[in-house]
Design a protein around this motif. Sequence first.
Motif, PDB file in Angstrom:
ATOM      1  N   ASN A 182       0.486  -1.761  -0.177  1.00  0.00           N
ATOM      2  CA  ASN A 182       0.036  -0.106  -0.058  1.00  0.00           C
ATOM      3  C   ASN A 182       0.979   0.947  -0.253  1.00  0.00           C
ATOM      4  OD1 ASN A 182      -2.392   1.203   0.281  1.00  0.00           O
ATOM      5  ND2 ASN A 182      -2.348   1.270   2.434  1.00  0.00           N
ATOM      6  N   SER A 183       1.327   1.833  -1.059  1.00  0.00           N
ATOM      7  CA  SER A 183       2.659   2.797  -1.222  1.00  0.00           C
ATOM      8  C   SER A 183       1.627   4.374  -1.349  1.00  0.00           C
ATOM      9  CB  SER A 183       3.453   2.626  -2.229  1.00  0.00           C
ATOM     10  OG  SER A 183       2.399   2.511  -3.526  1.00  0.00           O
ATOM     11  N   LYS A 184       0.932   3.941  -1.522  1.00  0.00           N
ATOM     12  CA  LYS A 184       0.279   5.498  -1.800  1.00  0.00           C
ATOM     13  C   LYS A 184       0.543   6.564  -1.067  1.00  0.00           C
ATOM     14  CE  LYS A 184      -3.604   8.608  -3.286  1.00  0.00           C
ATOM     15  NZ  LYS A 184      -4.987   8.236  -4.044  1.00  0.00           N
ATOM     16  N   PRO A 185       0.158   6.175   0.957  1.00  0.00           N
ATOM     17  CA  PRO A 185      -0.050   6.708   2.017  1.00  0.00           C
ATOM     18  C   PRO A 185       1.309   6.959   2.140  1.00  0.00           C
ATOM     19  CG  PRO A 185      -0.644   4.451   2.708  1.00  0.00           C
ATOM     20  CD  PRO A 185      -1.152   4.765   1.340  1.00  0.00           C
ATOM     21  N   ALA A 186       2.351   5.954   2.148  1.00  0.00           N
ATOM     22  CA  ALA A 186       3.615   5.694   2.741  1.00  0.00           C
ATOM     23  C   ALA A 186       4.300   6.656   1.624  1.00  0.00           C
ATOM     24  CB  ALA A 186       4.986   4.239   2.126  1.00  0.00           C
ATOM     25  N   LEU A 187       4.360   7.428   0.280  1.00  0.00           N
ATOM     26  CA  LEU A 187       4.848   8.220  -0.749  1.00  0.00           C
ATOM     27  C   LEU A 187       4.432   9.309   0.355  1.00  0.00           C
ATOM     28  CD1 LEU A 187       4.842   6.145  -4.067  1.00  0.00           C
ATOM     29  CD2 LEU A 187       6.764   6.156  -2.128  1.00  0.00           C
ATOM     30  N   GLU A 188       3.384   9.318   0.792  1.00  0.00           N
ATOM     31  CA  GLU A 188       2.485  10.864   0.945  1.00  0.00           C
ATOM     32  C   GLU A 188       3.196  10.767   1.994  1.00  0.00           C
ATOM     33  OE1 GLU A 188       0.568  13.255  -0.425  1.00  0.00           O
ATOM     34  OE2 GLU A 188       0.760  11.966  -2.259  1.00  0.00           O
ATOM     35  N   LEU A 227       7.532  14.403   4.849  1.00  0.00           N
ATOM     36  CA  LEU A 227       8.615  14.087   6.083  1.00  0.00           C
ATOM     37  C   LEU A 227      10.116  14.572   5.202  1.00  0.00           C
ATOM     38  CD1 LEU A 227       9.390  13.240   9.259  1.00  0.00           C
ATOM     39  CD2 LEU A 227       9.709  11.095   8.092  1.00  0.00           C
ATOM     40  N   LEU A 228      10.349  14.182   4.192  1.00  0.00           N
ATOM     41  CA  LEU A 228      12.244  14.172   3.653  1.00  0.00           C
ATOM     42  C   LEU A 228      11.509  15.572   2.199  1.00  0.00           C
ATOM     43  CD1 LEU A 228      13.224  10.991   4.893  1.00  0.00           C
ATOM     44  CD2 LEU A 228      13.206  12.420   5.312  1.00  0.00           C
ATOM     45  N   GLY A 229      11.067  15.119   1.655  1.00  0.00           N
ATOM     46  CA  GLY A 229      10.657  16.397   1.016  1.00  0.00           C
ATOM     47  C   GLY A 229      10.557  14.961  -0.683  1.00  0.00           C
ATOM     48  N   TRP A 230      10.953  14.476  -0.113  1.00  0.00           N
ATOM     49  CA  TRP A 230      10.828  13.432  -2.094  1.00  0.00           C
ATOM     50  C   TRP A 230       9.950  13.537  -2.926  1.00  0.00           C
ATOM     51  CZ3 TRP A 230       9.834   7.499  -0.075  1.00  0.00           C
ATOM     52  CH2 TRP A 230      11.505   7.032   0.522  1.00  0.00           C
ATOM     53  N   GLN A 231      10.262  13.544  -4.506  1.00  0.00           N
ATOM     54  CA  GLN A 231       9.801  13.478  -5.230  1.00  0.00           C
ATOM     55  C   GLN A 231       9.026  12.172  -6.016  1.00  0.00           C
ATOM     56  OE1 GLN A 231      11.639  17.158  -8.221  1.00  0.00           O
ATOM     57  NE2 GLN A 231      12.908  16.708  -6.298  1.00  0.00           N
ATOM     58  N   ILE A 232       8.058  12.268  -6.121  1.00  0.00           N
ATOM     59  CA  ILE A 232       8.029  11.601  -7.194  1.00  0.00           C
ATOM     60  C   ILE A 232       7.311  11.408  -9.090  1.00  0.00           C
ATOM     61  CG2 ILE A 232       6.323   9.051  -6.865  1.00  0.00           C
ATOM     62  CD1 ILE A 232       8.060   9.212  -4.273  1.00  0.00           C
ATOM     63  N   PRO A 275       3.924   4.786   7.789  1.00  0.00           N
ATOM     64  CA  PRO A 275       1.872   4.638   7.726  1.00  0.00           C
ATOM     65  C   PRO A 275       1.824   2.520   6.862  1.00  0.00           C
ATOM     66  CG  PRO A 275       2.123   6.668   7.687  1.00  0.00           C
ATOM     67  CD  PRO A 275       3.744   5.883   7.502  1.00  0.00           C
ATOM     68  N   ALA A 276       2.471   2.773   6.464  1.00  0.00           N
ATOM     69  CA  ALA A 276       2.449   1.564   5.436  1.00  0.00           C
ATOM     70  C   ALA A 276       3.030   0.291   6.141  1.00  0.00           C
ATOM     71  CB  ALA A 276       3.141   1.797   4.165  1.00  0.00           C
TER      72      ALA A 276
END
Length: 271
Positions: A27-33, A38-43, A253-254
């Motif tokens: 369940n990657s969606k909540p984890a990526l958000e 938290l870390l400013g990742w870009q997807i 969260p995942a």
Amino acid sequence: MSKQKEVNMSTENKYGNFTWYSYESTNSKPALEFYKSLLGWQILEEDMGAPEKLQMIKADTLTFADVEPAPGMGRNRWSTHVTVENVEATCERVKRMGGKVTKAPYTIPQVGRLAFVTDTFGSEIGIITPEKTESLNHSGMGEKEGQICWNELLVADPKAAVGFYSEVFGWKFEATDMGPMGSYYHLKANGKGCGGIMKTPPGAENMANLWMPYLTVNDIVAKTKQAGTLGAKVIKPPTHIPDTGYFSVIQDPAKCVSYLFQYTGKETLKV
């Protein structure tokens, strides 16, 4: 180590480097958000010819990982990849050293030849021979916030693990005495420090057998606290590593475990 093997593991060709990571989740969606906050990742999304576009993780200027469905229910985790000269030959070397091939060599168009193997303790790691030679100069490691800065393996017998990886990847190790915890084996690939192996500490026996990456943060106290407010479980609060820095362990969260790290050198923080 033979003369030929020394050539294959030289600084010039970059074999033996940690070059890529995968964030595997059911369940990657909540984890990526979560990590974006938290870390400013870009997807990023890239069309690789599959039904769904491949998602890539970028922090600052470095693209270092992709997002994949977890291979089993509840098996949310990180996986690491090391560049090798020849995937098939490395798989044979792994088997000769007592390890196993858990996913036979396969090809991803435009990426390269890959496989997954385990050491003698069942710790899994990916290997890759990139399709493009210039990819050998790519490292998935960086020092900016949100990037991976270190790789660590916990095993029952670190010395035996050192022997395995020295033979399979040509890695060099330097032992540091940690007192009752035994020795920490600092790993160098092509002359650059990038990880370490240590004995599994009490209380961590049930952790997954794999190489764990550390994610750089600029403020370990603030980021660990923020992770909790964003829905993560704080497994280990900020903990001092003498003359190095601080780390904490969270479950996002995942339900994937991640390590956070702040380098401070000899500076001591108030935690």
